[in-house]
Design an enzyme around this catalytic site. Structure first.
Site, PDB file in Angstrom:
ATOM      1  N   ASP A  48       0.867  -1.167   0.000  1.00  0.00           N
ATOM      2  CA  ASP A  48       0.000   0.000   0.000  1.00  0.00           C
ATOM      3  C   ASP A  48       0.914   1.230   0.000  1.00  0.00           C
ATOM      4  OD1 ASP A  48      -2.184   1.595   0.034  1.00  0.00           O
ATOM      5  OD2 ASP A  48      -2.981   0.899   1.950  1.00  0.00           O
TER       6      ASP A  48
ATOM      7  N   ASP B 100      -2.942   7.587  -3.651  1.00  0.00           N
ATOM      8  CA  ASP B 100      -4.226   8.235  -3.911  1.00  0.00           C
ATOM      9  C   ASP B 100      -4.694   8.985  -2.664  1.00  0.00           C
ATOM     10  OD1 ASP B 100      -4.536   5.753  -2.590  1.00  0.00           O
ATOM     11  OD2 ASP B 100      -6.651   5.692  -3.105  1.00  0.00           O
TER      12      ASP B 100
ATOM     13  N   CYS C 177     -16.049 -23.069  16.167  1.00  0.00           N
ATOM     14  CA  CYS C 177     -15.144 -23.084  15.019  1.00  0.00           C
ATOM     15  C   CYS C 177     -14.388 -24.410  15.000  1.00  0.00           C
ATOM     16  CB  CYS C 177     -14.178 -21.914  15.151  1.00  0.00           C
ATOM     17  SG  CYS C 177     -12.855 -21.920  13.939  1.00  0.00           S
TER      18      CYS C 177
ATOM     19  N   CYS D 163      -9.131 -23.722  17.857  1.00  0.00           N
ATOM     20  CA  CYS D 163     -10.374 -23.944  18.603  1.00  0.00           C
ATOM     21  C   CYS D 163     -10.630 -25.416  18.897  1.00  0.00           C
ATOM     22  CB  CYS D 163     -11.554 -23.350  17.840  1.00  0.00           C
ATOM     23  SG  CYS D 163     -11.377 -21.574  17.615  1.00  0.00           S
TER      24      CYS D 163
END
Lengths: 564, 564
Positions: B113, B148, B300, B305
């Site tokens: 980025d 940008d 999950c 998990c």
């Protein structure tokens, strides 16, 4: 969950009458800890330790295991497994010292089935009901089933009747043998899709001192995706059995239906599907089954699926592939049960059912059919949940929160007598309604300046709850609910109808509606017009394109204060 | 998927006009392999290798990683990560030999980025647009973004206009620098929720030779659950950009919206949420976010998990707990992306969106809003899918299969001229309709015995498709679809309306309806009555409680053969 902080141990409604002695022992075996709908989290105590329910019990072949029960416990979290006592008896019947925990090398809880499934498949078994009971006692089962007669599917009614009667006879004659036994005995309910027979079966066996009940023969129903039939069978059994006893759904092991079956009150599930499907290269998901060959990606987060991609899994040699699929399938079942338990704990079991029902239209059809059980769903569901209610569409009209609000409004709510004029306002966007800028505006306008008559009673109307009186707007669930837009016709009419009912049965002398310009607004205005005509009272509708604009508000205040 | 066996490489509609040279290079960078709705599975080639899309790019902090990019690739399957070139420049700017792959110790694809996010947060950055471009080239980014100006949220329209214009200016002035560059350059689209500006931004930047586009500023929209706004922003960008270029949704990393964003044509996602949420003890699920403290169970199947329970996770010390939550969050994101890709491959992306939309009412609202894009959804969706269509309710009326059938009926279908009488039959339960016992019965009855006039043209009517002519009953999707019952009012009217339209625009000289006694049956009969009156042709309705019983069939055959 304050109201549940003391575990619930209600004594059975039937059981204490005829068989007081054994029941008092078994009643201690199951403690409820949390509820949502008819689903509950409980703890079932057995002589080998306790297990939390709802629980999925993987079926373990006593002769040969791809995945050992010890591994299932250590790596998959299975604290309970089920195996078949009849197969053990056939193979090791001579060994009178045999113990099922040692045979399986499993120190968790072991449930055993009786061979009834073999009756269903082969017509009969080479053992008497008494022998099967004694054998299960002898090998040290923690949870055991009498040798019942499964109803099966697509059989004549006379046969169904016989399976129900014979199962009840066997249950009754088992009682002397299982008295003062440390094993938790399961009393099966039969009857298939014949609900009158399911009801009779459940009532009769529920009156006997079994610790657990089980509903038989759902397998074919599930395999044919007849989930509406399944929900009727479960609800009929559940509502006719002592509610505090655990209910086992025989042979149910697909994660796509766990949420719905638990929501209807099933506590135990057993299935060999995780293994049988693996052998057939079938891959379980909470949204349905997939063939391995149809998988380009592995849509799962389990260790099996995160460590390889679909191509690798497909190219793995048969034996290893079956084992991997078995592991995946078992992970999915265990994770889905945890998902269901978390949903119960946080009060979102309904939302989970809605999501899972998108796995197949017949599941969605079954969910919609729950509307006819809405009073039962309401009765068993807790009053308060930590989270707001999410309303997605007409299915949600059967939610206990909706049923309960309408009942409360009808039976327990009466506005102050001094406020004999009703001001009905369409619901603002914020929650609670009484904390919004719009409500403040109304209150200020009503309270200031000349006020010749007592202030009007402000009630909001909002889908799906209908009328929300200002006094209740900050109570659960009216204080926190979210609704998907746009509303469907059934919800709109349901809402408008409950507004009419409120107005028609109220004692107001006059009604004013302050409405926006939505479809619901015009439906409610129409509905109120009918109710006011019927009661012969005056109705004033004040509305306009900008409901809260100066012009409309000015007209409203004039109408409220000066009656015109 | 035969029609897709050759990868699609359509040349851009805008891009070739002004900038033919660079585009021909970039056009090779993205190959489409599979589609569903506007979603697609593609392969994006970069100088460091290729990645499959849709792809989730975890944001990696260049200075310090809890989870190394190498681990992300090896254990989580992340073939692409994204990091921030501006932060690297600020910290290592003096080292001109620095390479981002070596810095991150990552041999996969690295996107960078530009620091635009820092502009959004801090107002400005200490580097010029040109410096940022050169720096990203220098450190060897595979995919890079020009600097940008993000639009942000809740800013005046004049500011929004400026961000759009300035971003376009910077994009245009970047072109000479990025020409013949091996890096894939991203041309961002800005405009926030101002759709006219998003359209302008997309059209202009889409005409420039960027390899990839990105839609800016969706983060606040997503954080506020304004998913309807998000869908409008995405669709406006998508429909005004060259469709064959990948679209990156900046800062989007919640698995609950992957299916919808992909279905609308987004190919790349990046987010630091997996890590930031972990630091705040927040647990991602495809149905929404949970606080760790609110978890009693871990819903999950991921390795984190399955290897512990909720209590253990909560009691783990902070540092380790953050790492575990980060791993869980990343597993969930990667697994959900695989779930989305599998849905594209098997053609069930719509069903997946419906399921996931039960995570929050605002997602369901956004899904319902897709109705206005139904023509676009239809245009990009493949003609045939291996699986039958599941129809759950009014949301599904926007499915491409429904839109396409109605269009085909309207524009491409004309019954044989010799069959100038229409026999409309309510749909039997079996599929395809023409393989049912009911259809055979009709055919036999029509073909045998005296037949004074040519045999009538049999058309079925069925929700949601409307009229299903016998000639089309065995084609996809009419041959295999399942519908959840009962039907909602909107679907009923939608179906009845399309029957009317068919009759009203047809050339039949007479219509017979052979109907059951459902609500749809009576609606269709009413609708046909209107259409026949308008066209001045005769309508005969033959119905009764037993549609296929002897009495009703007898009347039907009499009406068909003897005209009464």
């Amino acid at each position: 969950m304050g109201h549940l902080s003391t575990p619930e141990r209600t004594l059975g409604s039937y059981a204490t009458v005829k068989y007081p002695v054994i029941f008092s022992l078994n009643a201690m075996a199951f403690e409820l800890r949390n509820r949502d709908l008819l689903g509950r989290i409980g703890r079932l105590s057995t002589k080998s330790g306790s297990v939390e329910t709802p629980a999925f019990m993987p079926v373990v072949n006593p002769l040969k295991q791809e995945l050992s029960p010890r591994t299932m416990r250590e790596e998959f979290g299975c604290d309970i497994v089920i195996t078949n006592s009849y197969i053990i008896k056939k193979n090791f019947g001579d060994d009178t010292s045999l113990n099922v925990h040692r045979l399986l090398d499993f120190d968790g809880v072991v449930a055993t089935d009786s061979g009834a499934y073999q009756i269903l498949v082969y017509g009969d078994v080479e053992a008497s009901p008494d022998e099967i009971i004694e054998y299960q006692q002898g090998i040290g089962s923690d949870i055991a089933v009498i040798l019942d007669i499964p109803t099966g599917w697509d059989v004549p009614r006379s046969r169904v009747e016989w399976t129900v009667e014979e199962t009840l006879r066997r249950a009754e004659s088992a009682l002397p043998m299982i008295e003062s036994d440390e094993t938790l005995w399961v009393g099966p309910v039969q009857g298939g899709a014949h609900l009158d027979l399911v009801e009779r079966s459940a009532k009769e066996v529920g009156a006997m001192p079994f610790a657990i009940h089980a509903l038989g023969s759902p397998t074919e129903v599930m395999e044919n995706y007849r989930f509406s039939v399944l929900t009727d069978m479960i609800m009929t059994a559940k509502l006719n059995l002592p509610p505090e006893r655990p209910l086992h759904l025989f042979g149910a092991g697909h994660p796509m239906m766990f949420s719905m079956a638990v929501a209807l009150g099933c506590d135990l599930f057993d299935s060999a599907a995780y293994a049988l499907y693996a052998q057939a290269d079938r891959y379980l998901t909470p949204m349905g089954t997939r063939r391995l060959e149809g998988l380009s990606y592995l849509p799962c987060s389990c260790p099996v699926c995160r460590n390889r991609d679909a191509r690798e899994l497909k190219e793995t040699l048969k034996g290893e592939r079956v084992r991997l699929l078995m592991e995946h399938n078992l992970h999915v079942c265990m994770a889905e049960m945890d998902t269901v338990k978390q949903a119960i704990a946080e009060g979102t079991l309904w939302e989970l059912m809605e999501a899972r029902s998108r796995g197949h239209p017949s599941l969605a059809t079954a969910l919609r059919g729950l509307h006819r059980y809405r009073d039962d769903l309401e009765m068993f569901s807790p009053q308060y949940k930590g989270r707001g209610v999410f309303f997605f569409g007409p299915e949600g009209l059967a939610r206990p929160e909706v049923t309960r609000h309408l009942r409360r409004l009808e039976r327990q709510f009466a506005p102050s007598l001094s406020r004999d004029r009703l001001l009905l306002v369409s619901a603002p966007e914020g929650r609670p309604f009484t904390k919004t800028r719009q409500y403040s505006l109304l209150e200020t306008a009503l309270d200031e300046g000349p006020n010749p008559v007592p202030r009007a009673h402000i009630c909001f109307y909002a889908a799906p709850f209908g009328v929300v009186p200002e006094e209740l707007a900050e109570t659960y669930p009216l204080s926190q609910f979210e609704v998907a837009e746009p509303l469907d016709a059934r919800t709109l009419f349901f809402t408008a109808e409950s507004v009419t009912r409120y107005v028609a049965t109220s004692a107001y002398s006059e009604v004013l509606i302050h409405a926006g310009d939505s479809l619901l607004d015009s439906l409610v205005a129409d509905a109120c017009r009918e109710a006011c005509e019927e009661r012969g009272i005056r109705l004033t509708v004040v509305s306009g394109p900008k409901q809260w604009g100066v012009e409309v508000m000015g007209r409203l205040i004039t109408a409220l204060k000066y009656g015109k």
